[in-house]
Design an enzyme around this catalytic site. Structure first.
Site, mmCIF file in Angstrom:
data_model
loop_
_atom_site.group_PDB
_atom_site.id
_atom_site.type_symbol
_atom_site.label_atom_id
_atom_site.label_comp_id
_atom_site.label_asym_id
_atom_site.label_seq_id
_atom_site.Cartn_x
_atom_site.Cartn_y
_atom_site.Cartn_z
ATOM 1 N N GLU A 94 23.906 -29.079 8.078
ATOM 2 C CA GLU A 94 22.999 -30.279 8.144
ATOM 3 C C GLU A 94 22.277 -30.414 9.373
ATOM 4 O OE1 GLU A 94 25.396 -33.925 8.374
ATOM 5 O OE2 GLU A 94 26.608 -32.955 9.664
ATOM 6 N N TYR A 99 30.736 -45.317 13.872
ATOM 7 C CA TYR A 99 29.470 -46.046 13.842
ATOM 8 C C TYR A 99 28.895 -46.174 12.418
ATOM 9 C CZ TYR A 99 26.060 -42.121 14.293
ATOM 10 O OH TYR A 99 25.442 -41.149 14.051
ATOM 11 N N LEU A 146 28.186 -34.742 7.379
ATOM 12 C CA LEU A 146 28.554 -36.076 7.083
ATOM 13 C C LEU A 146 28.195 -36.407 5.527
ATOM 14 C CD1 LEU A 146 29.185 -38.926 8.362
ATOM 15 C CD2 LEU A 146 26.722 -39.213 8.443
ATOM 16 N N LYS A 169 32.107 -40.221 10.767
ATOM 17 C CA LYS A 169 31.109 -40.765 11.721
ATOM 18 C C LYS A 169 31.350 -41.396 13.127
ATOM 19 C CE LYS A 169 26.435 -42.949 10.646
ATOM 20 N NZ LYS A 169 25.701 -41.706 11.002
#
Ligand code: PDD
Length: 288
Positions: free
Chosen positions: A182, A34, A207, A149
């Site tokens: 993250e 996505y 990411l 992702k």
């Protein structure tokens, strides 16, 4: 707030009436990818970078592009117009497609499924930007390729819920060596007392955020000193400032981590300056 018209497998449809097949591999296996792209003043922000990342995610999972890249961009423009979208986000999801349930890839050709929706006003409140937010940490428990992702976001969902239950905005994942990777849906940053701005380097542990890349570029162009390297929870706790970046949170100041105050306990000058630079970029940048 989500908005009326979506694009689902070749058709513009009312989102309320849109359907996906129960045998879609996205639904059954989270076998898909996505993107979330910001729309500011009806312009798509950092469109090329998002499509490049999409291309990479698709290639990593051996999923074909469902449409030509320029056709996708036309659909985005149409959705922005049809939904009268000024400020918000576009959500795009591509799954491997519909096939009888079997873990390995379908051996006959299936068409990847494509869903595009738009939402208005997806941003946190002004109050949050003004006052900053709290972050908590938890041990990293995602798969080893968060650089893709993928729509398989269960650990991220649980991490965000963990933050919510602790009256916090975000959870930062802690790697085995106690460095921060993250956030559940954001990249993590700190500012050392001497002004060095630090965010984790690209690789398979995070990411590659499009907002992150843009901030690195904007900060460096403004003469600020950015280093891309790991930082520990201890570094974060003794930092002058901390903040997070993402398409939906822009640059959000962090004032507390695991209940401990960061810096002055108020949004710091670096985060505020970067937010301003990013907002200026959004006004000038973007494609219609
Ligand atoms: N999240 N890290 C993770 C795990 C993310 O899910 C995201 C984005 C980011 C920031 O990437 P970007 O700057 O390209 O938005 C970092 C999106 C917004 C989401 O899942 O809604």
């Amino acid at each position: 707030m989500s908005s009326g018209i979506a694009f689902v497998n070749g058709r513009y449809v009312f989102k309320k009436e849109a359907m996906v097949n129960v045998e879609d591999r996205g639904y059954q296996f989270a076998d898909g990818v996505y993107e979330v792209i910001a729309v500011s003043n009806s312009r798509l922000i950092d469109l090329d970078a998002h499509l490049d990342r999409l291309s990479r995610s698709l290639a990593e999972l051996e999923i074909a592009w469902p449409l030509k890249r320029r056709v996708l961009v036309l659909i985005f423009s149409k959705l922005i117009k049809r939904n009268n979208l000024k400020d918000g986000n576009i959500y795009l999801q591509i799954s491997r497609g519909v096939a009888n349930r079997n873990h390995s890839f379908p051996k006959t050709r299936v068409r990847p499924s494509l869903v595009i929706t738009v939402s208005k006003f997806g941003r946190p409140s002004d109050k949050k930007f003004r006052e900053g937010v709290k972050v908590v940490t938890m041990q990293e428990n995602r798969w080893s390729r968060p650089d893709i992702k993928s729509i398989a976001l269960l650990p991220n969902v649980l991490a965000k819920e963990f933050a919510y239950k602790k009256d916090s905005f975000e959870t930062w994942f802690l790697d085995v060596d106690q460095t921060i990777t993250e956030g559940s849906s954001t990249n993590a940053w700190i500012v050392h007392p001497k002004g060095e701005i630090v965010t984790r380097e690209l690789g398979t542990k995070i990411l590659g955020g499009i907002t992150r890349a843009r901030m690195v570029e904007l900060a460096r162009s403004a003469g600020m000193f950015v280093t891309e390297k790991p930082f520990s929870l201890q570094d974060a706790l003794s930092a002058e400032e901390a903040f997070i970046t993402s398409t939906t949170s822009l640059v959000m100041p962090v004032i507390e981590i695991d209940g401990k105050t960061i810096g002055s306990g108020r949004p710091g000058p670096v985060a505020l300056k970067l937010k301003k630079l990013y907002e200026e970029f959004c006004i000038k940048g973007g494609v219609k």
